[in-house]
Design a protein around this motif. Structure first.
Motif, mmCIF file in Angstrom:
data_model
loop_
_atom_site.group_PDB
_atom_site.id
_atom_site.type_symbol
_atom_site.label_atom_id
_atom_site.label_comp_id
_atom_site.label_asym_id
_atom_site.label_seq_id
_atom_site.Cartn_x
_atom_site.Cartn_y
_atom_site.Cartn_z
ATOM 1 N N GLY A 213 26.477 2.514 -41.424
ATOM 2 C CA GLY A 213 25.029 2.323 -41.474
ATOM 3 C C GLY A 213 24.429 2.529 -40.103
ATOM 4 N N GLY A 214 23.264 1.925 -39.898
ATOM 5 C CA GLY A 214 22.623 2.008 -38.607
ATOM 6 C C GLY A 214 21.904 3.319 -38.363
ATOM 7 N N PRO A 215 21.477 3.542 -37.111
ATOM 8 C CA PRO A 215 20.625 4.686 -36.789
ATOM 9 C C PRO A 215 21.410 5.928 -36.382
ATOM 10 C CG PRO A 215 20.846 3.297 -34.862
ATOM 11 C CD PRO A 215 21.648 2.627 -35.961
ATOM 12 N N GLY A 216 20.676 7.035 -36.283
ATOM 13 C CA GLY A 216 21.212 8.235 -35.654
ATOM 14 C C GLY A 216 22.034 9.144 -36.538
ATOM 15 N N TRP A 217 22.031 8.917 -37.856
ATOM 16 C CA TRP A 217 22.823 9.771 -38.736
ATOM 17 C C TRP A 217 22.134 11.116 -38.950
ATOM 18 C CZ3 TRP A 217 27.728 8.860 -40.176
ATOM 19 C CH2 TRP A 217 28.214 7.555 -39.997
ATOM 20 N N THR A 218 22.946 12.126 -39.184
ATOM 21 C CA THR A 218 22.484 13.461 -39.548
ATOM 22 C C THR A 218 23.286 13.903 -40.779
ATOM 23 O OG1 THR A 218 24.159 14.587 -38.201
ATOM 24 C CG2 THR A 218 22.056 14.026 -37.114
ATOM 25 N N PRO A 219 22.820 14.921 -41.494
ATOM 26 C CA PRO A 219 23.618 15.402 -42.629
ATOM 27 C C PRO A 219 25.048 15.773 -42.228
ATOM 28 C CG PRO A 219 21.414 16.308 -42.736
ATOM 29 C CD PRO A 219 21.511 15.586 -41.428
ATOM 30 N N GLN A 220 25.199 16.437 -41.084
ATOM 31 C CA GLN A 220 26.542 16.835 -40.648
ATOM 32 C C GLN A 220 27.405 15.619 -40.337
ATOM 33 O OE1 GLN A 220 26.691 19.256 -37.105
ATOM 34 N NE2 GLN A 220 28.783 19.937 -37.485
ATOM 35 N N ALA A 221 26.830 14.600 -39.688
ATOM 36 C CA ALA A 221 27.597 13.394 -39.377
ATOM 37 C C ALA A 221 28.031 12.691 -40.652
ATOM 38 C CB ALA A 221 26.764 12.460 -38.505
ATOM 39 N N ALA A 222 27.138 12.620 -41.638
ATOM 40 C CA ALA A 222 27.489 11.977 -42.904
ATOM 41 C C ALA A 222 28.591 12.749 -43.626
ATOM 42 C CB ALA A 222 26.252 11.860 -43.789
ATOM 43 N N GLN A 223 28.534 14.073 -43.555
ATOM 44 C CA GLN A 223 29.584 14.883 -44.179
ATOM 45 C C GLN A 223 30.917 14.694 -43.462
ATOM 46 O OE1 GLN A 223 27.675 18.690 -43.920
ATOM 47 N NE2 GLN A 223 26.088 18.119 -45.401
ATOM 48 N N GLN A 224 30.882 14.526 -42.153
ATOM 49 C CA GLN A 224 32.123 14.297 -41.409
ATOM 50 C C GLN A 224 32.681 12.898 -41.670
ATOM 51 O OE1 GLN A 224 30.543 15.393 -37.558
ATOM 52 N NE2 GLN A 224 31.578 17.385 -37.596
ATOM 53 N N LEU A 225 31.795 11.927 -41.858
ATOM 54 C CA LEU A 225 32.263 10.604 -42.284
ATOM 55 C C LEU A 225 32.969 10.711 -43.631
ATOM 56 C CD1 LEU A 225 32.459 7.513 -42.469
ATOM 57 C CD2 LEU A 225 30.064 7.494 -43.240
ATOM 58 N N GLN A 226 32.387 11.477 -44.535
ATOM 59 C CA GLN A 226 33.014 11.662 -45.844
ATOM 60 C C GLN A 226 34.376 12.342 -45.701
ATOM 61 O OE1 GLN A 226 30.443 12.966 -49.105
ATOM 62 N NE2 GLN A 226 32.016 14.432 -49.729
ATOM 63 N N ALA A 227 34.468 13.326 -44.822
ATOM 64 C CA ALA A 227 35.752 14.009 -44.609
ATOM 65 C C ALA A 227 36.786 13.035 -44.039
ATOM 66 C CB ALA A 227 35.561 15.191 -43.662
ATOM 67 N N PHE A 228 36.383 12.183 -43.107
ATOM 68 C CA PHE A 228 37.275 11.159 -42.545
ATOM 69 C C PHE A 228 37.765 10.218 -43.635
ATOM 70 C CE2 PHE A 228 37.173 6.752 -40.609
ATOM 71 C CZ PHE A 228 38.452 6.808 -40.077
ATOM 72 N N ALA A 229 36.843 9.744 -44.468
ATOM 73 C CA ALA A 229 37.222 8.835 -45.550
ATOM 74 C C ALA A 229 38.187 9.507 -46.528
ATOM 75 C CB ALA A 229 35.976 8.344 -46.281
ATOM 76 N N GLU A 230 37.943 10.766 -46.833
ATOM 77 C CA GLU A 230 38.799 11.473 -47.788
ATOM 78 C C GLU A 230 40.193 11.728 -47.209
ATOM 79 O OE1 GLU A 230 35.206 13.902 -50.090
ATOM 80 O OE2 GLU A 230 36.425 14.893 -48.561
ATOM 81 N N ARG A 231 40.277 12.113 -45.953
ATOM 82 C CA ARG A 231 41.588 12.401 -45.347
ATOM 83 C C ARG A 231 42.430 11.128 -45.273
ATOM 84 N NH1 ARG A 231 41.741 15.795 -40.028
ATOM 85 N NH2 ARG A 231 43.767 16.420 -40.891
ATOM 86 N N TRP A 232 41.783 9.999 -45.024
ATOM 87 C CA TRP A 232 42.503 8.740 -44.862
ATOM 88 C C TRP A 232 42.396 7.838 -46.088
ATOM 89 C CZ3 TRP A 232 45.434 7.073 -40.646
ATOM 90 C CH2 TRP A 232 45.457 7.944 -39.545
ATOM 91 N N GLN A 233 41.684 8.302 -47.136
ATOM 92 C CA GLN A 233 41.513 7.540 -48.377
ATOM 93 C C GLN A 233 40.994 6.123 -48.099
ATOM 94 O OE1 GLN A 233 41.900 8.523 -51.910
ATOM 95 N NE2 GLN A 233 41.346 10.260 -50.586
ATOM 96 N N LEU A 234 39.901 6.062 -47.340
ATOM 97 C CA LEU A 234 39.337 4.780 -46.926
ATOM 98 C C LEU A 234 38.167 4.389 -47.813
ATOM 99 C CD1 LEU A 234 39.270 5.446 -43.089
ATOM 100 C CD2 LEU A 234 40.751 3.805 -44.273
ATOM 101 N N PRO A 235 38.137 3.160 -48.307
ATOM 102 C CA PRO A 235 36.938 2.693 -49.006
ATOM 103 C C PRO A 235 35.807 2.496 -48.010
ATOM 104 C CG PRO A 235 38.512 0.895 -48.760
ATOM 105 C CD PRO A 235 39.194 2.133 -48.241
ATOM 106 N N VAL A 236 34.590 2.887 -48.412
ATOM 107 C CA VAL A 236 33.433 2.824 -47.515
ATOM 108 C C VAL A 236 32.322 2.018 -48.174
ATOM 109 C CG1 VAL A 236 31.703 4.134 -46.219
ATOM 110 C CG2 VAL A 236 34.016 5.078 -46.538
ATOM 111 N N GLY A 237 31.849 1.000 -47.479
ATOM 112 C CA GLY A 237 30.659 0.272 -47.895
ATOM 113 C C GLY A 237 29.517 0.603 -46.954
ATOM 114 N N ASN A 238 28.288 0.573 -47.474
ATOM 115 C CA ASN A 238 27.119 0.839 -46.647
ATOM 116 C C ASN A 238 26.453 -0.469 -46.232
ATOM 117 O OD1 ASN A 238 27.287 3.643 -46.676
ATOM 118 N ND2 ASN A 238 26.104 3.831 -48.559
ATOM 119 N N ALA A 239 26.010 -0.542 -44.997
ATOM 120 C CA ALA A 239 25.366 -1.737 -44.480
ATOM 121 C C ALA A 239 24.021 -1.965 -45.170
ATOM 122 C CB ALA A 239 25.176 -1.616 -42.967
#
Length: 576
Positions: A213-239
């Motif tokens: 969550g928090g400030p400063g996100w961009t579409p590319q950053a969000a897509q890279q977060l998704q790629a990180f979660a997928e590679r490591w199979q991490l559950p993600v909650g939003n603030a």
């Protein structure tokens, strides 16, 4: 060099900083700035609002949507104090904003002149104030310096509002200064050592969880977060109220970590052995009153990644604090190489299964789920989910009504290219209506607002702003004739002793009021009639208000069920 007034130079500085739209209410204390806006009306659009609180919320919405500072212009005294609600919202939401306040003349200062306020004391920069910085420009020649610093400060580190005070007599002085160009935002990086330490902590974990969550996100950053979660199979909650940071439709989404958190997710946060807080400040609402993660040393290992070094360690002593902006951090995380085997696949799948289960209306404490006569709110939210465009901006203020969207609506958000949730983390009522109008004016996208009757009346006058400037929004107004959140707390803590929370029924006639402003309006009393009403609203050339009456008894019943649940939990803890 060509001389011109300081007010005109200030407008030129706004243009140099990339400002294309500003929000405000005019005042005699900054007439020369208004004249500069007239001269440069082809470069900057000034949205004249009906009250400074609404204008400040519009500036906040602009900052959230664009990542650039929203510009707010107000006059001294009453104008600035009216605007303080949106400035406080921007501070707690970490939204970049530049506030320009016309002030008393220099020769009147410190005499308690007409509408005089000590803005340095009032906005009090710092963690207990409302602004990152408060400065007064007494020398017109230094306007370019102050303006450039204001925009840089609003954006760097943890974004937030910066206040510039403009004495009326200073603005009419003749100057020959030149605007300074916009400075690039420093992209703080977690570094190779930080990335290696984080990877080592992940390799030792059995129950990791990401809170984003928090400030400063961009579409590319969000897509890279998704790629990180997928590679490591991490559950993600939003603030809290950053539910568009990670796609709610993704199989690794665990739910929103905020008010009314899914009890299963709350327990999962407590049971995690590693929490990666990515961009989130980990405030009171995200941590359920600092109980999901104990302060100052959580039971879980904590990696806290935040763009402000001052935020790291202020509340929580993280095992690995990393100062980085979200684009830089997400890029580094996406590049982390996972091992061949990850032991928490079942943990991640169960987190998403808990989220999906919580999307279904459920019984509470063994009693049937509350239904409000002919209105089925989960079904109405499902209709919104089906018919609203994926890139629609969803806005709300504060009140129990917001819980329907927070629980049942599934945001696509940043990873699909757009920010889609605009909501105040400081719980400011009246935010949703002006934010929705601003969202449509700024982006041209469909803007949907859910509001309560009390919430709407705090800034409903901004429908006139929408009509004047060609904006439109769709507003669903849930009318139960009360300040519902306060009534719920009263019914729980002081059963049958309610005070001050009644608003009455039928006053005003919300549909007539909306039509008076120029919006279309209709009242929906049955769930099956809502879809057609929404389709009409989507096709309408102007904005639309759809009023849905809700029974006050729903609040009373919820409070009763909450007491039953709390008593049962206390009994279990006591061994009863």
């Amino acid at each position: 060099m060509v001389q011109r007034s300081a007010g005109h130079l200030l407008v030129e500085c706004l243009i140099a900083q990339g400002v294309d739209m500003a929000f405000g209410v005019p005042g005699e204390s900054y007439l020369d700035v208004l004249d500069g806006l007239h001269v440069h009306r082809d470069r900057i659009r000034f949205i004249t609002c009906r009250q400074e609180g609404g204008a400040s919320f519009m500036a906040d919405a602009y900052g959230k949507l664009t990542g650039k500072p929203g510009v707010l212009m107000v006059t001294r005294g009453p104008g600035a104090t009216n605007a303080s609600i949106g400035i406080h919202t921007a501070f707690q939401d970490s939204t970049p904003m530049v506030v320009l306040i016309g002030d008393v003349g220099s020769d009147m200062r410190d005499r308690e002149a007409f509408q005089e306020v000590d803005f340095g004391s009032f906005f009090g920069p710092g963690t207990r104030g409302m602004a990152k910085r408060v400065e007064r420009i007494d020398d017109a020649r230094r306007i370019p310096e102050y303006m450039a610093r204001a925009f840089t400060t609003a954006l760097q580190g943890r974004p937030g509002p910066v206040v510039l005070v403009l004495p009326e007599d200073m603005l009419t002085q003749k100057v020959d200064g030149q605007p300074l160009p916009a400075a690039p935002v420093v992209q703080g990086e977690i570094g190779q050592q930080g990335a290696l330490q984080l990877r080592e902590m992940l390799l030792k974990a059995k129950r990791p969880l990401v809170i984003a969550g928090g400030p400063g996100w961009t579409p590319q950053a969000a897509q890279q977060l998704q790629a990180f979660a997928e590679r490591w199979q991490l559950p993600v909650g939003n603030a809290f109220r950053f539910q568009d940071t990670f796609d709610n439709h993704h199989p690794l989404y665990a739910g929103d970590v905020g008010i009314g958190i899914n009890p299963a997710l709350a327990q999962r946060v407590k049971d995690a052995d590693l929490v990666i807080a990515l961009g989130a400040r980990l405030g009171e609402m995200t941590t359920s009153g600092y109980t999901l993660l104990q302060s100052p040393r959580p039971a879980q290992q904590l990696v806290h990644i935040h763009p402000s070094a001052e935020e790291l360690g202020r509340v929580y002593r993280a095992d690995l604090p990393l100062c980085a902006t979200m684009p830089a951090a997400a890029q580094a995380l996406a590049a982390l190489e996972p091992p061949a085997h990850l032991p928490w696949a079942d943990w991640a799948a169960a987190a998403h299964a808990d989220y999906l289960a919580n999307l279904q209306p459920q019984a509470l404490a063994g009693l049937d789920a509350v239904k409000d006569g002919a209105i089925d709110m989960p079904a109405i939210i499902a209709t919104l989910q089906r018919l609203l465009p994926q890139d629609a901006a969803i806005t709300n203020g504060a009140g129990n009504f917001a819980s329907w969207v927070h629980r049942y609506f599934r945001f696509h958000g940043w990873s699909k290219g757009h920010k889609t949730q605009l909501a105040p983390t400081n719980g400011a009522m009246g935010y949703g209506v002006p934010a929705g109008i601003a969202a449509n004016l700024v982006t041209g996208r469909t803007a949907f607002t859910i509001a309560g009757d009390g919430d709407f009346l705090m800034n409903g006058q901004e429908l006139a702003t929408a009509m004047q400037h060609g904006g439109k929004s769709i507003i669903v107004l849930l009318n139960n004739g009360m300040y519902g959140t306060i009534r719920m707390h009263q019914e729980r803590e002081y059963p049958h002793h309610t005070s001050g929370s009644d608003l009455g029924q039928g006053n005003p006639d919300f549909c007539a009021l909306a039509r008076a402003y120029g919006y279309a309006a209709e009242r929906v009393e049955r769930t099956q009639d809502f879809e057609a009403a929404l389709q009409r609203a989507l096709a309408a050339p102007t904005g639309t208000l759809i009023e849905i009456p809700l029974s006050p008894e729903v609040i009373t019943t919820r409070a009763t069920l909450s007491r039953i649940r709390d008593n049962a939990l206390q009994s279990q803890k006591a061994g009863g």
